[in-house]
Design an enzyme around this catalytic site. Structure first.
Site, PDB file in Angstrom:
ATOM      1  N   TYR A 178      60.850  61.680  44.197  1.00  0.00           N
ATOM      2  CA  TYR A 178      60.115  60.409  44.179  1.00  0.00           C
ATOM      3  C   TYR A 178      59.896  59.910  45.597  1.00  0.00           C
ATOM      4  O   TYR A 178      58.787  59.511  45.970  1.00  0.00           O
ATOM      5  CB  TYR A 178      60.899  59.374  43.363  1.00  0.00           C
ATOM      6  CG  TYR A 178      60.305  57.987  43.430  1.00  0.00           C
ATOM      7  CD1 TYR A 178      59.188  57.659  42.675  1.00  0.00           C
ATOM      8  CD2 TYR A 178      60.863  57.005  44.256  1.00  0.00           C
ATOM      9  CE1 TYR A 178      58.634  56.380  42.743  1.00  0.00           C
ATOM     10  CE2 TYR A 178      60.326  55.730  44.321  1.00  0.00           C
ATOM     11  CZ  TYR A 178      59.207  55.429  43.568  1.00  0.00           C
ATOM     12  OH  TYR A 178      58.658  54.173  43.645  1.00  0.00           O
TER      13      TYR A 178
ATOM     14  N   SER B 232      56.496  52.191  48.691  1.00  0.00           N
ATOM     15  CA  SER B 232      57.918  51.929  48.478  1.00  0.00           C
ATOM     16  C   SER B 232      58.632  51.981  49.814  1.00  0.00           C
ATOM     17  O   SER B 232      58.223  52.708  50.731  1.00  0.00           O
ATOM     18  CB  SER B 232      58.512  52.976  47.530  1.00  0.00           C
ATOM     19  OG  SER B 232      59.928  52.885  47.488  1.00  0.00           O
TER      20      SER B 232
END
Length: 328
Positions: A158, A145
């Site tokens: 996260y 990500s």
């Protein structure tokens, strides 16, 4: 595989295949004639993907798998090799999320997040590289990500796990540097229109959404397909994601501050939502490619068609390169 840079008849194992980027990737590989091994926690959702992949001409083995279970991951790799004889490409695409300020989540949610995103990714990478070393070649594609480089204070845990995933991928790239037939690729998506946001544990007090401008999952699937054809160290997709990477190299502090403010502000909708664990512990029985976060039918269709066109263009470019090589 089916030829230099071709994925036809390649054996492609995809974790997280029941939803979002993983599901779009499975469909893209099926359309190109790959043999697929699909894994996720939900057997029911996998059955949907299996049907869609077979309709596109793909051979499919479905293996419901919780990647936090070491025995289950070993079984996944073993069944793939038993069925198809090898694994050419392993796409590690599982991810779960927690949204909310640090301290709003339960300890059990933290453990589940780290077990899935970090420990599970490590287990899959171990299994993939062990298989590749035994057969002499293979490509591991790790889906990370942009939040492994840039912060979002609304999803600190996260983001932390994605920093760990990027660190693992960078180290594995060096670990296999002396083996030219084993490659590790790192894909860093920006915001993508998937069901991830509805399924994340949510402690923000508001409904979640993909941070605009969210891209079609098909575009990330095309990038992953490109890695399988021609491995690259790091890949992202979309103008905004590329600009963010460049800006971070030039002015890291300013870029981190701007991205943190933007992403935190636009992660939530005005509508309220009760706190809950989402699908951290229990997988949903169905899956989908899209999350419905891109406004306008035209924009949605253009994004999906662009992703499909990028995948096909990559195959045409490969065929052209092979033809030119034969002419020479």
């Amino acid at each position: 595989m089916g030829g230099r840079g071709s994925v036809r008849d390649a054996v492609v194992l995809i974790t997280g295949a029941s939803s979002g980027i993983g599901r779009a990737t499975a469909l893209a590989f099926a359309a190109d004639g790959a043999r697929l091994v699909l894994a996720s926690r939900s057997g029911e959702a996998l059955a949907e993907v299996e049907r869609d992949c077979r309709a596109r001409g793909g051979q499919v083995l479905v293996v419901p798998t919780d990647i936090t279970d070491p025995a289950a991951v070993e079984r996944l790799a073993r069944l793939a090799v038993r069925r198809f004889g090898r694994i050419d490409v392993w796409v590690e695409g599982v991810a779960v999320g927690i949204a909310g300020p640090l301290g709003s989540e339960s300890v059990d949610e933290i453990r589940r997040l780290v077990d899935t995103n970090v420990f599970g990714t490590v287990l899959c990478a171990r299994a993939a590289l062990a298989t590749f070393r035994a057969q002499g070649d293979g490509i591991l594609v790790v889906v990370g990500s942009l939040l492994s480089l840039l912060p979002n204070p609304m999803v600190p845990l996260y983001s932390m796990t994605k920093f760990a995933v990027r660190g693992l991928a960078l180290n594995l790239q060096q670990a296999v540097a002396g083996h030219p037939r084993i490659r590790v690729c790192l894909v860093l998506p920006g915001p993508v229109d998937t069901p991830f946001f509805e399924r994340a544990a949510n402690h923000t007090g508001h409904q979640l959404r993909a941070i605009p401008p969210a891209y079609a999952p098909e575009r990330l699937a095309a990038a992953i397909l490109a890695c399988a054809r021609r491995p690259r160290r790091l890949v992202t997709t979309g103008v905004v994601a590329h600009l963010a990477l460049v800006a971070h190299r030039v002015a890291p502090h300013t870029t981190e501050s701007l991205v943190a403010r933007w992403s935190a502000a636009f992660l939530t909708k005005p509508a309220s939502a009760a706190p809950g664990p989402g699908s951290l512990f229990d997988p949903p029985p169905t899956g989908a490619v899209h999350g419905g976060h891109r406004r306008g039918r035209l924009r949605r269709r253009l994004g999906e068609r662009l992703g499909i066109a990028q995948a096909r263009r990559g195959e045409r470019a490969r065929v052209a390169r092979d033809g030119n090589s034969r002419i020479r």
